[in-house]
Design a protein around this motif. Sequence first.
Motif, short mmCIF file in Angstrom:
data_model
loop_
_atom_site.label_atom_id
_atom_site.label_comp_id
_atom_site.label_asym_id
_atom_site.label_seq_id
_atom_site.Cartn_x
_atom_site.Cartn_y
_atom_site.Cartn_z
N ILE A 64 21.75 -36.19 -57.43
CA ILE A 64 21.93 -36.05 -58.88
C ILE A 64 21.69 -37.73 -59.03
N PHE A 65 22.59 -38.45 -58.25
CA PHE A 65 22.29 -39.90 -58.65
C PHE A 65 20.89 -39.95 -58.09
N ILE A 66 20.59 -39.97 -56.92
CA ILE A 66 18.84 -39.99 -56.30
C ILE A 66 18.01 -39.45 -56.96
N ARG A 67 18.15 -39.19 -57.65
CA ARG A 67 17.62 -38.28 -58.95
C ARG A 67 17.31 -39.39 -59.92
N GLY A 68 18.74 -39.37 -60.18
CA GLY A 68 19.34 -41.07 -61.31
C GLY A 68 18.41 -42.42 -61.47
N LEU A 69 18.41 -42.66 -59.58
CA LEU A 69 17.81 -44.04 -59.73
C LEU A 69 16.99 -43.82 -59.52
N ALA A 70 15.86 -42.90 -59.54
CA ALA A 70 14.22 -42.85 -58.76
C ALA A 70 13.77 -42.38 -60.74
N GLN A 71 14.49 -41.70 -61.53
CA GLN A 71 14.64 -41.47 -62.53
C GLN A 71 14.88 -43.19 -63.58
N PHE A 72 15.11 -44.09 -63.19
CA PHE A 72 15.67 -45.73 -63.55
C PHE A 72 14.88 -46.19 -63.41
N PHE A 73 13.81 -45.95 -62.18
CA PHE A 73 13.40 -46.77 -61.41
C PHE A 73 11.68 -46.60 -61.40
N TYR A 74 11.74 -45.43 -62.00
CA TYR A 74 10.06 -44.73 -62.23
C TYR A 74 9.43 -44.35 -63.24
N GLY A 75 11.07 -44.55 -63.87
CA GLY A 75 11.25 -43.49 -65.38
C GLY A 75 10.67 -41.74 -64.83
N GLY A 76 10.15 -41.05 -65.92
CA GLY A 76 9.52 -39.64 -65.21
C GLY A 76 8.49 -38.99 -65.52
N GLU A 77 7.51 -39.50 -65.86
CA GLU A 77 6.30 -39.94 -65.31
C GLU A 77 5.67 -38.99 -64.19
N PHE A 78 3.90 -37.88 -63.95
CA PHE A 78 4.28 -37.86 -62.99
C PHE A 78 3.07 -39.03 -62.25
N ARG A 79 3.25 -38.88 -61.20
CA ARG A 79 2.41 -39.97 -60.49
C ARG A 79 1.45 -39.66 -59.04
N SER A 80 0.33 -40.17 -58.62
CA SER A 80 -0.02 -39.52 -57.34
C SER A 80 -0.72 -40.98 -56.83
N ILE A 81 -1.04 -40.46 -56.10
CA ILE A 81 -1.60 -42.31 -54.79
C ILE A 81 -2.94 -41.61 -54.75
N THR A 82 -4.35 -42.34 -55.28
CA THR A 82 -5.38 -41.98 -55.17
C THR A 82 -6.22 -42.84 -54.55
N GLY A 83 -5.77 -43.66 -53.72
CA GLY A 83 -6.67 -43.80 -52.30
C GLY A 83 -5.80 -43.24 -50.71
N GLY A 84 -6.59 -44.08 -50.05
CA GLY A 84 -6.51 -44.02 -48.36
C GLY A 84 -7.14 -43.05 -48.02
N MET A 85 -7.26 -42.98 -46.52
CA MET A 85 -8.42 -42.19 -46.51
C MET A 85 -8.40 -40.34 -46.61
N VAL A 86 -7.95 -40.17 -46.81
CA VAL A 86 -7.92 -38.35 -47.02
C VAL A 86 -7.55 -38.37 -48.35
N ALA A 87 -7.26 -39.15 -49.49
CA ALA A 87 -7.91 -38.97 -50.71
C ALA A 87 -9.12 -38.48 -51.15
N ASN A 88 -8.87 -37.05 -51.61
CA ASN A 88 -9.60 -36.23 -52.38
C ASN A 88 -11.58 -36.04 -51.07
N ARG A 89 -10.77 -35.68 -50.08
CA ARG A 89 -11.26 -35.46 -49.20
C ARG A 89 -11.40 -34.28 -48.64
N THR A 90 -12.89 -33.47 -48.90
CA THR A 90 -12.73 -31.97 -47.66
C THR A 90 -13.20 -31.87 -46.46
N VAL A 91 -12.99 -31.07 -45.73
CA VAL A 91 -13.42 -30.75 -44.38
C VAL A 91 -14.17 -28.71 -44.63
N GLN A 92 -14.92 -28.97 -43.87
CA GLN A 92 -15.58 -27.49 -44.40
C GLN A 92 -15.48 -26.72 -42.77
#
Lengths: 291, 233
Positions: free
Chosen positions: A109-137
């Motif tokens: 509960i404490f860790i969740r509270g800390l996260a809420q405090f520092f980051y707020g409740g919204e959803f975030r996502s990592i949009t960059g990086g070498m694997v992001a949004n790519r597919t392999v066939q």
Amino acid sequence: MTADILLQAVIGGLLMGLIYALVAAGLSLIFGLMDVVNFAHGELLMVAMFATFSLWQLTGLDPLMVLPLVVVLMFALGVAIYHGLIARALTVQFNRGMVQIFVTFGLGIFIRGLAQFFYGGEFRSITGGMVANRTVQMAGIYVPLPQFAASLVCLGAFALLLVISRTEFGRALEATREDRDAVALIGINRDHIFAIGWGLGAATVGIAGVMLATFYYVSPNVGANFATIAYVTVALGGFGSLGGALVAGLLIGEIEALTALVLEPSLKQVGMFVVYLAVVLFRPRGLFGRL
Amino acid sequence: MLRLHDVSASYRGLKALQGVSMDVGKGEVVAVVGANGAGKSTLLRAIAGQVATTGSIEFDGESLAHVPAHMVTRRGISLVPEGRRLFPRLSVEDNLRLGAYSKRGDFDRFAPLELVFSLFPRLRERLMQRAGTLSGGEQQMLAIGRALMTQPRLLMLDEPSQGIMPKLVDDIFKAILRIRRLDVTILLVEQRLAESLEIADRAYVLQTGRVVMSGPAKQIAADAAVRQAYLGM
Ligand SMILES: Nc1ncnc2c1ncn2[C@@H]1O[C@H](COP(=O)(O)OP(=O)(O)OP(=O)(O)O)[C@@H](O)[C@H]1O
Ligand SMILES: [Mg+2]
């Protein structure tokens, strides 16, 4: 339903299952070592995800590059949790079982509270990086690259855990798990072993967290669902069994993916709980558990 | 080598040791005898750092007060406890090798293995067997072997003959005598009065947590009054 859709689901379940398996492995390691259920396990996953997110955001480094750093941080966090909280909870005289439950529950509960405090409740996502949004066939099937990379890393982590269990330290871990009072007779400090056990458990779920963050949203509550699945996986595979966690994780991943094919997506977890209940009824120690 | 002065210990208020003083010299075999519940195991566990005590316990001139149990082992005191406390799912070999765990870094830390195998050849034949599947006598051998792997200067044995058939008891007593010849001091707790007093140099008689008699083992063995009063034999 075409064969392609089925195959797609099976592969999806396999990839997700490996992540479930690794999350469960961290939980199982700690439980097997010292009979303590870590109710903050989902929050450790979440911490690793946020750490990855923040490091990526701040430095622009590829999420895969920050993996080693996050794993080291998670190891240190696990050791700190043991020394700061768990070691103390082990020394209480009354109601020890309850204290152990509440201490990790409260930590979550404490860790969740800390996260809420520092980051707020919204959803975030990592949009960059070498694997992001790519597919392999592969064989006509499109596989998202982040999931594919994650499953490979999880497999690697399992291999590493297996190697560790074969080392002399692994033997000491096993000895401590069998008789925590007797290891002092051979000069082993069980506190030290327990602390490293927590470090390894946290690092293990940390690896899963980093890889999950490359394709899954990050939020303070993201761990809850994964933790529930991890508890089911550990119970299904057998408490404390590494191989059990792997097999059960894959099984859970498949059951979830196949359930989603036939039931509404919102009911996709029904299948795994049905299987879980069946196992608990007919084989309470889980598939690979020891008596 | 080991000196206890006025050592007391209790379990939740119940006194198990009351003002025990004793000396164990280097190279000696000292026996501790007494009826069930006299406090023999408690005495060994107190020395091993497993139960809290008052009074003083010194080993090689250094106090063992507040030294945690694993550090007592590392200082050179090894206890073979009641019930043996092996790691049952680990192999014989793993049990033995773990005895040297705290000496990681010494490159010849597994050297005592040869000694263990020469004392107990049966163990060499069963290296891969799980410790939990050994017979009682073999388990006792393994427990002593594991203790020797820590390279102790003082070896404490708590009823090594317990639950073992007579033939193997002989082997174990012979092994104890051979261990002593390697300059390992021995503190032996035994129910088998005759055998233990035979191999011991000196003995202490414990009764309800107190030392009621001590002296050369031969003398204690000969003292009919001791047998009757304290040992019930
Ligand atoms: N863990 C414990 N908790 C409470 N009391 C204990 C505990 N261990 C021992 N005692 C008590 O302390 C006293 C001494 O016990 P101890 O085991 O030292 O005797 P012992 O001489 O080794 O006996 P035995 O020959 O039966 O092994 C006994 O009265 C025993 O009931
Ligand atoms: Mg006893």
